[in-house]
Design an enzyme around this catalytic site. Structure first.
Site, PDB file in Angstrom:
ATOM      1  N   THR A 125       0.642  -1.432  -0.175  1.00 15.96           N
ATOM      2  CA  THR A 125      -0.377   0.171   0.156  1.00 15.96           C
ATOM      3  C   THR A 125       1.167   1.389   0.112  1.00 15.96           C
ATOM      4  OG1 THR A 125      -1.335   1.231   1.766  1.00 15.96           O
ATOM      5  CG2 THR A 125      -0.134  -0.050   2.236  1.00 15.96           C
ATOM      6  N   TYR A 149      -1.215  -0.139  10.298  1.00  9.70           N
ATOM      7  CA  TYR A 149      -1.771  -0.426   8.524  1.00  9.70           C
ATOM      8  C   TYR A 149      -0.912  -0.117   7.537  1.00  9.70           C
ATOM      9  CZ  TYR A 149      -4.186  -0.649   4.033  1.00  9.70           C
ATOM     10  OH  TYR A 149      -4.115  -1.597   3.238  1.00  9.70           O
TER      11      TYR A 149
END
Ligand code: UFG
Length: 336
Positions: A125, A149
């Protein structure tokens, strides 16, 4: 669709019942690959998995199950999408993210090495960059995640680098920017309830599923003051995985980290204008303060994926992304 010949092995897609995973399954099947899916259906949907794929309900941390699938289904490559993806949740419950995204990935990678899997493609990501010093951001720029995350994904990238140096497996970590849209043929899309991503929220508002859209910040240093992001069509992203796989097969000693984005950004207001234009409905906009941790603008330098693979954007037009998201949202509405 591209017409690549099927390889001598099958591909295991973890999280194949989820939003991006289900598109990758379609892309693989359409290109002639044999596909197996493992998904625990915590956030995924069984009906999102194309019937041509073999489906295994279960957890990637279940080593016995994964070993069985690798052997029985003749798996030579893994595309690993399974994981948790909600940034604010990762702040509130970091250990969930370090379990689902880091610890479970470690177990899966170990199963892959033990099972003789040669190629591993990992859903990473743009959140690994945190707030970059400059945009468009390149893969060799510093990775300083600002939430668990992003850190949970970066830690998995680090494990893959070490494992690829020690064992006969190569990997590609694809760092996704803002993924949106749905399968152009309407076969799958984003089904998760309570979505927070802008395009999903905006199409729900345009179709009367929610009353308004909050605009988080109008004082950013961007042309119109709202946040700018690099939205990538989920079908182009799925296609990038196919090209990544071909590249890993062609050069088994090389591993890669590659941004997946178009290298251009749209503001929140431009997205809302597009959704209004494509739906023919107006959206009630509510100005809100900035959301914690949001950078002004985040766009990908995609020179590396363009140079390393034959991947080229095919659905980069914002109105196309929005039109496909709207079509899928209408279909979901019919099912409700
Ligand atoms: N936004 C709004 N209103 C909303 C939702 C979003 O104004 O209701 C704005 C945000 O402030 C931001 C832009 O729209 O400027 C995009 O926000 P999203 O929530 O759609 O996406 P993010 O850029 O926050 O998140 C993406 C990925 C994450 C990743 C993160 C950091 O979806 O997985 O980038 O790189 F972690």
């Amino acid at each position: 669709m591209t017409s690549r010949a099927s390889g001598p092995f099958a591909v295991l897609v973890t999280g194949g019942a989820g939003y991006i995973g289900s598109h990758a399954v379609l892309a693989l099947l359409d290109a002639g690959w044999k596909v197996s899916v493992i998904d625990n259906l915590v956030t995924g949907f069984r009906e999102a998995v194309d019937r041509r794929a073999r489906f295994h309900e279960g957890d990637i941390a279940d080593e016995a199950l994964v070993a069985h699938i690798l052997a029985e289904d003749g798996i030579g490559a893994i595309m690993h999408f399974a994981g948790s993806v909600v940034v604010p949740e990762s702040v509130a419950d970091p250990l969930k993210y370090y379990r689902n995204n880091t610890a479970n990935s470690r177990t899966l990678i170990e199963s892959a090495v033990r099972g003789g899997v040669r190629h591993f493609i990992f859903s990473s990501t743009a959140a690994t960059y945190g707030i970059p010093d400059e945009i468009p951001v390149r893969e060799d720029m510093p990775t300083r995640p600002i939430n668990p995350y992003g850190m949970s994904k970066l830690m998995t990238e680090a494990m893959l680098a070490d494992v690829a140096a020690a064992h006969p497996i190569n990997y590609c970590a694809l760092r996704y920017f803002n993924v949106a849209g749905a399968d152009p043929q309407g076969r799958t899309g984003q089904s998760t309830a309570g979505a927070t991503h802008l395009i999903k929220v905006a199409v729900e508002a345009a179709l009367g599923k929610r009353s308004e859209v909050a605009i988080f910040g109008t004082d950013y240093s961007t042309p119109d003051g709202t946040g700018v992001r690099d939205y990538i069509h989920v079908a182009d992203l799925a296609d990038a995985h196919l090209h990544a796989l071909d590249t890993l097969i062609a050069l088994p000693d090389r591993s890669h980290i590659m941004n997946c984005g178009y290298g251009r950004g749209y503001s929140v207001l431009e997205v809302l204008d597009s959704v209004e234009r494509m739906s023919g409905n107006s959206i009630v906009r509510r100005m809100e303060p900035r959301r914690a941790g949001d950078p002004d603008a985040l766009t990908a330098d995609n020179a590396r994926i363009l140079a390393t693979t034959p991947w080229r954007p095919r659905l980069a037009d914002l109105d196309t992304i929005v039109a496909h998201a709207l079509a899928w949202e209408r279909k979901l509405g019919e099912r409700d």
